[in-house]
Structure formats: C-alpha cells, structure tokens
Design a protein around this motif. Structure first.
Motif, short mmCIF file in Angstrom:
data_model
loop_
_atom_site.label_atom_id
_atom_site.label_comp_id
_atom_site.label_asym_id
_atom_site.label_seq_id
_atom_site.Cartn_x
_atom_site.Cartn_y
_atom_site.Cartn_z
N ALA A 274 0.69 -1.21 -0.14
CA ALA A 274 -0.06 -0.09 -0.07
C ALA A 274 0.78 1.19 0.00
CB ALA A 274 -0.85 0.04 1.12
N ALA A 275 1.87 1.29 0.76
CA ALA A 275 2.74 2.39 0.53
C ALA A 275 3.41 2.82 -0.51
CB ALA A 275 4.01 2.40 1.83
N ILE A 276 3.78 1.72 -1.33
CA ILE A 276 4.33 1.76 -2.74
C ILE A 276 3.40 2.37 -3.55
CG2 ILE A 276 5.20 0.59 -4.70
CD1 ILE A 276 6.39 -1.56 -2.67
N VAL A 277 2.33 1.99 -3.62
CA VAL A 277 1.16 2.82 -4.47
C VAL A 277 0.93 3.95 -4.10
CG1 VAL A 277 -1.23 2.53 -5.07
CG2 VAL A 277 -0.02 0.51 -4.61
N TRP A 278 0.86 4.34 -2.83
CA TRP A 278 0.60 5.74 -2.15
C TRP A 278 1.66 6.60 -2.50
CZ3 TRP A 278 3.51 8.10 1.54
CH2 TRP A 278 2.70 9.18 2.34
N GLY A 279 2.98 6.16 -2.20
CA GLY A 279 4.10 7.04 -2.61
C GLY A 279 4.10 7.40 -4.19
N LEU A 280 4.14 6.40 -4.70
CA LEU A 280 4.23 6.38 -6.26
C LEU A 280 3.15 7.61 -6.81
CD1 LEU A 280 5.13 2.99 -7.63
CD2 LEU A 280 6.70 4.82 -7.25
N ALA A 281 2.01 7.17 -6.22
CA ALA A 281 0.52 8.10 -6.86
C ALA A 281 0.94 9.65 -6.50
CB ALA A 281 -0.50 7.43 -6.22
N PHE A 282 1.14 9.98 -5.03
CA PHE A 282 1.37 11.30 -4.65
C PHE A 282 2.78 12.01 -5.27
CE2 PHE A 282 -1.93 9.89 -2.01
CZ PHE A 282 -2.66 11.06 -2.17
N THR A 283 3.78 11.21 -5.56
CA THR A 283 4.92 11.57 -6.12
C THR A 283 4.35 12.12 -7.64
OG1 THR A 283 6.49 10.34 -4.73
CG2 THR A 283 7.34 11.12 -6.86
N ALA A 284 3.78 11.05 -8.25
CA ALA A 284 3.32 11.46 -9.74
C ALA A 284 2.63 12.62 -9.79
CB ALA A 284 2.64 10.36 -10.20
N LEU A 285 1.87 12.94 -8.78
CA LEU A 285 0.59 13.93 -8.54
C LEU A 285 1.69 15.23 -8.62
CD1 LEU A 285 -1.98 15.43 -8.45
CD2 LEU A 285 -2.04 14.82 -5.98
N GLY A 286 2.48 15.30 -7.66
CA GLY A 286 3.53 16.38 -7.41
C GLY A 286 4.47 16.63 -8.84
N TRP A 287 4.83 15.43 -9.65
CA TRP A 287 5.30 15.77 -10.78
C TRP A 287 4.48 16.62 -11.91
CZ3 TRP A 287 10.33 15.08 -12.89
CH2 TRP A 287 10.56 15.09 -14.02
N ALA A 288 3.21 16.02 -11.93
CA ALA A 288 2.31 16.61 -12.84
C ALA A 288 1.96 18.11 -12.52
CB ALA A 288 0.97 15.54 -12.84
N SER A 289 2.04 18.55 -11.03
CA SER A 289 1.74 19.90 -10.75
C SER A 289 3.05 20.65 -11.11
CB SER A 289 1.34 19.78 -9.60
OG SER A 289 0.24 18.85 -9.11
N GLY A 290 4.06 20.23 -11.54
CA GLY A 290 5.22 21.04 -11.83
C GLY A 290 4.92 22.14 -12.78
N PRO A 291 4.57 22.05 -13.91
CA PRO A 291 4.38 23.22 -14.99
C PRO A 291 3.69 24.24 -14.24
CG PRO A 291 3.81 20.94 -15.76
CD PRO A 291 3.99 20.65 -14.45
N LEU A 292 2.61 23.89 -13.42
CA LEU A 292 1.64 25.08 -12.74
C LEU A 292 2.71 25.76 -11.84
CD1 LEU A 292 -0.84 26.57 -12.02
CD2 LEU A 292 -1.61 24.79 -10.42
N ALA B 61 7.60 31.62 -12.03
CA ALA B 61 7.93 32.65 -13.04
C ALA B 61 7.27 33.96 -12.87
CB ALA B 61 7.54 32.03 -14.57
N ARG B 62 6.21 33.95 -12.61
CA ARG B 62 5.55 35.22 -12.36
C ARG B 62 6.01 36.07 -10.87
NH1 ARG B 62 -1.03 36.25 -12.47
NH2 ARG B 62 -1.00 38.45 -11.93
N TRP B 63 6.14 35.03 -9.76
CA TRP B 63 6.45 35.73 -8.61
C TRP B 63 7.67 35.53 -8.11
CZ3 TRP B 63 2.74 38.92 -7.06
CH2 TRP B 63 1.51 38.67 -7.29
N GLY B 64 8.78 34.87 -8.94
CA GLY B 64 10.18 34.64 -8.38
C GLY B 64 10.32 33.72 -7.09
N GLY B 65 11.13 34.15 -6.40
CA GLY B 65 11.46 33.22 -5.32
C GLY B 65 10.42 33.31 -4.11
N VAL B 66 9.45 34.25 -4.40
CA VAL B 66 8.34 34.23 -3.37
C VAL B 66 7.56 32.98 -3.02
CG1 VAL B 66 6.25 35.41 -2.53
CG2 VAL B 66 8.26 36.66 -3.62
N VAL B 67 7.32 32.30 -4.09
CA VAL B 67 6.88 31.08 -4.15
C VAL B 67 7.66 29.90 -3.43
CG1 VAL B 67 5.66 29.18 -5.54
CG2 VAL B 67 5.40 31.48 -6.15
#
Length: 200
Positions: free
Chosen positions: A142-160, A166-172
């Motif tokens: 279960a931990a493997i599925v959980w870790g891979l799923a939320f790591t992938a979610l973070g990776w997919a959120s990378g472009p946003l 890019a807009r707010w610089g180092g503040v984010v």
C-alpha cells in the motif's frame, strides 16, 4: 580564432543548495509525519530538477513504511505505553477495530488511504492478532502505491508551479518552504499522541 569565453560563474542559490543537501531527509520525515503534502511537494521539486524523481518516491515510501511499522511495534510490544493508550481512547480506534474484524485483508491493504482511521490503524493492528509478516507485506504494498501516486501528482503539478514561480519569483519557493517547515515544527512540538485525526 579566439577561444570562446568561459560561461559566467553563477553563485549557488542557497535554497536550492539546502534542498539538494537535506531535501530527501526532510521528505522522509515529512511523509512519515504529515503525509501527502510533503510527497506532492517532493514531486514538484523533482520536476524542477532539484531532487531525483526516483529518490523522492523512495523517500516517501520509506517514510510511510517507517511510521506504520513504528506504531505497529509500539502497540505490539508496549500496550501500556502512554502514547498507545492515548490512541486507544480515540473514537477512530473503535472504528479501526470493527473494520479490521470484518474486512481484515481489505483493511490492511487500504487503511493508508482511509483518512479517518489512518493515524490509529497501525496501533489497532498491532494490538490485534494479525501476524506481523502479513501486516508488513500488505502495508508495504500500500505504501508503494501511495508514494508513487502522490509523487506522480506532484510531478504533474510541476508546470503550474513553474508558471507561478516565473510570475512571482522566489516568493513562491520561500513561502512553500516556510509553510512546510512550520507545519513540521508544529507537529513535532505537539507529538504523535496529540495529533488530531483527519475528518472522515
């Protein structure tokens, strides 16, 4: 023909340097204590090239397994421990016992995804007669599925995240790090026995 000038030297960014040195350790502890927000953040950092993606997933999985095993063995070896006793008084503990008795395999496989009982489930299982080997195998899966799923979610959120950065610089970046560090310090100060259970 004259040689091309060497590339301009760039002073290392202190935030990136800190992430490179301590990011995986912080991620392991954050995944163990608070869970998904840290794992998603790790996936975002991996997308930005600050941490290896495989190491983010591995640290997240290790943190999840570590905390579940610690609570399981704390309950199995120390039934009278004050932290274990505190967990046993929570309403979610009774729900965990009921679910474990009715759906043992299903509960062992899925409690990590059940927010209302996840914090107390390893203690309930440790106090039961479930074999340690069965718990270890299903919990690790279960931990493997959980870790891979939320790591992938973070990776997919990378472009946003990159667009915001890019807009707010180092503040984010600074805000994210401060919020994460503050959450971690708050949880450590309260201690595991005093953590509130998520709703549900």
């Amino acid at each position: 023909m004259s040689a091309s000038p060497p590339p301009a030297w760039r002073r290392p960014d202190p935030v990136e340097a800190a992430i490179a040195h301590y990011g995986l350790i912080a991620l392991l502890l954050g995944a163990a204590i608070e869970g998904e927000p840290f794992v998603v953040a790790g996936g975002v950092l991996a997308h930005r090239g600050l941490l290896p993606l495989w190491a983010v997933a591995a640290s997240s999985i290790a943190g999840a397994v570590l905390v579940d095993q610690l609570w399981f063995w704390a309950a199995r070896r120390g039934r009278d421990n004050r932290w274990v006793a505190g967990v046993r008084r929570r309403p979610a503990f009774a729900r965990s016992i009921a679910l474990l008795e009715r759906h043992r395999i299903g509960f062992l496989s899925l409690f990590r995804f059940a927010y209302g009982v996840r914090a107390v489930a390893p203690v309930a299982i440790g106090l039961s007669r479930v074999p340690a080997s069965l718990f270890a195998g299903l919990e690790a899966a279960a931990a493997i599925v959980w870790g891979l799923a939320f790591t992938a979610l973070g990776w997919a959120s990378g472009p946003l995240f990159e667009r915001l950065s890019a807009r707010w610089g180092g503040v984010v970046e600074a805000a994210a790090i401060l919020v994460s560090a503050g959450a971690l310090a708050f949880v450590l100060r309260r201690g595991p026995a005093d953590r509130r259970l998520p709703a549900g």
